[in-house]
Scaffold this active site. Structure first.
Site, PDB file in Angstrom:
ATOM      1  N   GLU A  69       2.260 -15.444   2.161  1.00  0.00           N
ATOM      2  CA  GLU A  69       1.036 -14.661   2.020  1.00  0.00           C
ATOM      3  C   GLU A  69       0.438 -14.388   3.405  1.00  0.00           C
ATOM      4  O   GLU A  69       0.364 -15.282   4.253  1.00  0.00           O
ATOM      5  CB  GLU A  69       0.027 -15.446   1.177  1.00  0.00           C
ATOM      6  CG  GLU A  69      -1.325 -14.770   1.018  1.00  0.00           C
ATOM      7  CD  GLU A  69      -2.301 -15.582   0.168  1.00  0.00           C
ATOM      8  OE1 GLU A  69      -3.340 -15.019  -0.220  1.00  0.00           O
ATOM      9  OE2 GLU A  69      -2.023 -16.771  -0.117  1.00  0.00           O
ATOM     10  N   LYS A 156      -3.206  -8.049  -4.140  1.00  0.00           N
ATOM     11  CA  LYS A 156      -3.735  -9.200  -4.853  1.00  0.00           C
ATOM     12  C   LYS A 156      -4.882  -8.769  -5.767  1.00  0.00           C
ATOM     13  O   LYS A 156      -5.863  -8.172  -5.322  1.00  0.00           O
ATOM     14  CB  LYS A 156      -4.216 -10.241  -3.847  1.00  0.00           C
ATOM     15  CG  LYS A 156      -4.496 -11.624  -4.413  1.00  0.00           C
ATOM     16  CD  LYS A 156      -4.803 -12.579  -3.263  1.00  0.00           C
ATOM     17  CE  LYS A 156      -4.877 -14.017  -3.730  1.00  0.00           C
ATOM     18  NZ  LYS A 156      -5.102 -14.942  -2.587  1.00  0.00           N
ATOM     19  N   CYS A 190      -0.474 -16.274  -4.439  1.00  0.00           N
ATOM     20  CA  CYS A 190      -1.290 -17.484  -4.451  1.00  0.00           C
ATOM     21  C   CYS A 190      -1.891 -17.718  -5.835  1.00  0.00           C
ATOM     22  O   CYS A 190      -1.176 -17.731  -6.831  1.00  0.00           O
ATOM     23  CB  CYS A 190      -2.344 -17.414  -3.351  1.00  0.00           C
ATOM     24  SG  CYS A 190      -2.905 -19.051  -2.785  1.00  0.00           S
TER      25      CYS A 190
END
Length: 349
Positions: A69, A156, A190
């Site tokens: 990430e 995201k 994540c």
């Protein structure tokens, strides 16, 4: 366990003991997750480092390479950007200016360079970046094929906690699963991996190689990755950075709020934990908490069918007449110009 510490170690990596050749109709591919730190606030140097790591992975025969990430642009661990309820400091605003400057445009020259790297080393590349769209930043994953083509991106959907101060929210238009010669590849970033409806949407798209770039190095992260592999009947490849305090700028230019005085330069601020897990929940490589590494395994794609025979979450183990999901996968734009729509044009930014 598949591990090579980079860049000092020159010998090849140790690969997990994966049964090879048991089924000639089921191909195997070699995959690598990169565990390494950004060069913070220095995007050109980070891209140079990415190329060195990509070249090393390709030399070991890797066909798919997954980076952590925010590898390009950086994960601003420990920073609060001067934010408190009702106030933002001048220093924090300057920190955001520098962070914005280190982000990349998509498309843009850095994306072109990453595409060139993928083509040069003949690998499929999954890269975590900080995307700059005007003056809003997104935590994004970019996908490239082995011919050097940019395939697309995932933004995201839900930044976590203070991430929401610095990153915008993705929408349903960037939840891709790409059909490739290696299998169907997608990614979630994540803690959005803990969103069951997002995972279900990706399963419905047929994901087979589930990439999970992350910033979570806690032991409990491994439980989430194993669950996803079992739930989705897919390979899970989770890549995290390994960072020491010295990998970030020194104070006062960069401060880890609340514990800076307890962090000498060699202190580990993110311990990695990158891992590769099979569709049956078997750990093929990792997790590694020792340092920067290339963590690799051979993926027997026949494992997917064997796992789906047990449990196919959007197939024979679904009950759509009881439980179903609607995904709004169109772009969510704050402004739409009707004249552009009438002409069949894309709205201008």
């Amino acid at each position: 366990m598949a591990l090579v510490t980079t860049p000092q170690v020159n010998e090849g990596p140790l690969f997990a003991e994966v049964e090879m050749g048991a089924d000639s109709a089921a191909p195997s591919i070699r995959a690598t997750v990169v565990q390494a730190s950004t060069i913070f606030y220095d995007t050109p140097a980070t891209l140079d480092k990415a190329e060195r790591l990509l070249a090393e992975a390709a030399a070991y025969g890797s066909q798919l390479v997954v980076f952590p990430e925010a590898f390009v642009g950086g994960y601003p661990r420990g920073s609060n950007f001067g934010v408190s309820i009702g106030n933002r400091t001048a220093k924090g605003k300057e920190e955001f200016r520098k962070y914005h400057a280190a982000a990349i445009d998509v498309p843009g020259p850095e994306v072109d360079r990453l595409a060139t790297m993928a083509g040069k080393y003949k690998v499929f590349l999954v890269m975590g970046v900080i995307e700059r769209d005007g003056y809003t930043l997104y935590c994004t994953v970019l996908f490239f094929d082995s011919q050097g083509h940019y395939l697309g991106k995932h933004r995201k959907l839900m930044p976590t906690a203070l991430e929401r101060v610095i990153w915008g929210f993705g929408d349903g238009s960037t939840i891709p699963v790409f059909e490739t010669p290696l299998g169907k590849i997608g990614a979630a970033i994540c803690w959005e991996n803990r969103m069951p409806l997002l995972r279900t949407a990706m399963y419905a798209k047929g994901i087979e190689i589930y990439c999970a770039p992350t910033a979570d190095s806690r032991d409990i992260w491994q439980a989430s990755m194993t669950h996803i592999a079992l739930e989705g009947g897919c390979f899970v490849l989770s890549a995290n950075q390994f960072c020491r305090r010295k990998d970030y700028p020194p104070p006062p230019d960069y401060v880890f709020m609340g514990n800076e005085e307890d962090l000498p330069p060699e202190s580990v601020v993110c311990a990695g934990g990158s891992v590769i897990i099979s569709p049956s929940g078997v750990v093929l490589a990792g997790p590694n908490y020792e340092g920067e590494a290339l963590i690799s395994a051979d993926l027997d794609l026949g494992e997917i069918a064997r796992a789906k025979f047990d449990f196919d979450v959007v197939g024979h183990y679904s009950r759509p007449e009881v439980l179903s999901l609607i995904v709004r996968d169109h772009p969510a734009r704050p402004v739409t110009f009707t004249s552009a729509q009438e002409k069949g044009e894309s709205p201008q930014k």
